[in-house]
Scaffold this active site. Structure first.
Site, mmCIF file in Angstrom:
data_model
loop_
_atom_site.group_PDB
_atom_site.id
_atom_site.type_symbol
_atom_site.label_atom_id
_atom_site.label_comp_id
_atom_site.label_asym_id
_atom_site.label_seq_id
_atom_site.Cartn_x
_atom_site.Cartn_y
_atom_site.Cartn_z
ATOM 1 N N CYS A 177 24.384 65.349 18.232
ATOM 2 C CA CYS A 177 25.269 66.370 18.847
ATOM 3 C C CYS A 177 25.308 66.608 20.429
ATOM 4 O O CYS A 177 26.425 67.356 20.929
ATOM 5 C CB CYS A 177 24.967 67.836 18.036
ATOM 6 S SG CYS A 177 23.437 68.358 18.373
ATOM 7 N N TYR A 233 21.407 56.863 39.384
ATOM 8 C CA TYR A 233 20.619 57.790 40.424
ATOM 9 C C TYR A 233 20.662 56.871 41.411
ATOM 10 O O TYR A 233 21.157 55.878 41.697
ATOM 11 C CB TYR A 233 19.618 58.233 39.909
ATOM 12 C CG TYR A 233 19.498 59.325 38.595
ATOM 13 C CD1 TYR A 233 20.375 60.555 38.922
ATOM 14 C CD2 TYR A 233 18.881 59.077 37.357
ATOM 15 C CE1 TYR A 233 20.224 61.539 37.975
ATOM 16 C CE2 TYR A 233 19.334 59.910 36.279
ATOM 17 C CZ TYR A 233 20.064 61.144 36.678
ATOM 18 O OH TYR A 233 20.133 62.246 35.422
ATOM 19 N N ARG A 239 12.968 50.472 35.554
ATOM 20 C CA ARG A 239 14.140 50.775 34.611
ATOM 21 C C ARG A 239 15.420 50.465 35.372
ATOM 22 O O ARG A 239 15.738 50.844 36.580
ATOM 23 C CB ARG A 239 14.266 52.239 34.412
ATOM 24 C CG ARG A 239 14.987 52.650 33.025
ATOM 25 C CD ARG A 239 14.870 53.945 32.394
ATOM 26 N NE ARG A 239 15.030 53.799 31.220
ATOM 27 C CZ ARG A 239 15.458 54.970 30.425
ATOM 28 N NH1 ARG A 239 15.400 56.011 30.850
ATOM 29 N NH2 ARG A 239 15.336 54.781 28.789
#
Length: 378
Positions: A350, A168, A216
């Protein structure tokens, strides 16, 4: 030997144990960025056992949302809903931190002066044209991050996390793949960190030294031209020097390319593929922990009792973040902490959660049919 049940303090923020719910995009927010009942329900159900909840990326500008239902902190009107969310998390016993972000050229196409904002003209999606930022736009964005942090504090959150990962906006500046600037914001790792450091400085000026600020970052970007670990190590030290209180270490695990109208578009992924071993990011997290001496949160297939236990016992990380597994089974952290890891309803890896967001619908899960988005999945 550190145990998962041990408490921890980060710049005055009391954390009851070493389990973390990391920021998970839900797409449960309202179209104008407000907290909804579905947002409250999602976090309340998962806050009861963990020591720390980091709420999903709240956009610092309306034109910087990841998905249409991203939460917002770009307006004072968001504060009351965010207060309700912080209270719900804290009432469950967890500390509450909210992540602030601008998605840059990966943003949801909603229009706005900074839609597609980026360091360089690197595209991620066909419906958002990347816009290399001017100095004036950079200064405005820095101020927007600082204002969002103030709203987070005023809403009652125990701290704020600046999102500098997953490619980002801030991450786009940090990465050599997406930052090709020739001014002071581009070049080597130190120069590419300039924007991030300006954001941290502005946030600190507004919230003060006593308010916890986390960051982060990617430990590595497994895509050609992406950030190597050596850059992350250098950047992490710069972040510490700038006054960050803790680091949340993620990564770009892989990236796929597609071509639309002759333009190459990157789709980066932060989740490890199914065949990757549990705890595959631990060694990189440990290196960043050793380099900085800061409290470090590690993520990357940590939702297994043995893996989580060893990670803190062996000093690989200070806190263990369990993401996708907590979507599938909200009681996973409690089962790990109580030594009942065998009772966990396992995530099937998944990627239905990511696929639902890619379709623009609320978060769904193949395992957990109780999620609000389940009724909208076909």
């Amino acid at each position: 030997m550190t145990k998962l049940k041990d408490s921890l303090t980060i710049n005055g923020m009391q954390i009851q144990n070493r389990m973390v719910l990391p920021p998970l995009t839900t797409n449960y927010g309202s179209p104008d960025g407000h907290v909804t009942d579905n947002v409250i329900a999602f976090y309340t159900k998962r806050a009861k056992d963990v020591g720390l909840v980091i709420v999903e990326a709240a956009s610092v500008r309306e034109d910087g949302r990841i998905v249409a239902g991203s939460l917002g902190l770009w307006d004072d009107d968001h504060i009351s809903g965010m207060t309700r969310l912080a209270d719900a998390i804290q009432s469950s016993g967890a500390a509450a931190v909210v992540q602030i972000n601008h998605a840059g050229a990966r943003c949801f196409p909603s229009g706005g002066d900074m839609q597609g904002a980026s360091p360089s003209a690197f595209a991620f999606r066909p419906d958002v044209e990347p816009m290399p930022m001017s100095q004036e736009q950079i200064d405005t964005m820095v101020a927007d991050f600082a204002s969002a942090a103030v709203r987070a504090r005023d809403a009652g959150f125990d701290g704020v996390e600046i999102h500098g990962a997953h490619l980002y906006l801030i991450s786009q500046f940090l990465s050599p793949l997406t930052n090709r600037r020739t001014d002071r914001y581009g070049g080597d790792a130190r120069a590419r960190a300039t924007f991030a450091l300006e954001v941290i400085d502005a946030v600190r000026e507004k919230v003060g030294k006593a308010y916890p600020v986390l960051f982060r970052l990617n430990a590595v970007e497994y895509v050609d031209g992406g950030q190597p670990l050596r850059d992350a190590l250098e950047i992490s030290q710069l972040l510490k020097n700038a006054g960050v209180d803790a680091l949340n270490v993620s990564l770009i695990s892989q990236g796929s390319w597609r071509e639309v109208d002759g333009k190459a578009l990157l789709a980066p992924a932060s989740a490890f593929p199914k065949d990757e071993a549990f705890g595959a990011n631990m060694n990189r997290v440990k290196q960043i922990k050793d380099r900085t001496g800061l409290p470090v949160i590690g993520v990357g297939k940590m939702g297994d009792e043995d893996t989580a236990t060893r990670a803190v016992a062996n000093g690989m990380m200070d806190m263990v973040a369990v993401g996708r597994q907590m979507i599938a089974d909200p009681d996973s952290a409690g089962k790990i902490l109580s030594g009942k890891g065998d009772d966990i309803i396992p995530c099937q890896e998944c990627m239905a959660c990511f696929k639902s967001l890619g379709k623009g619908i609320p978060l769904t899960c193949k395992v957990n049919k109780e999620l609000p988005g389940a009724a909208k999945e076909k």
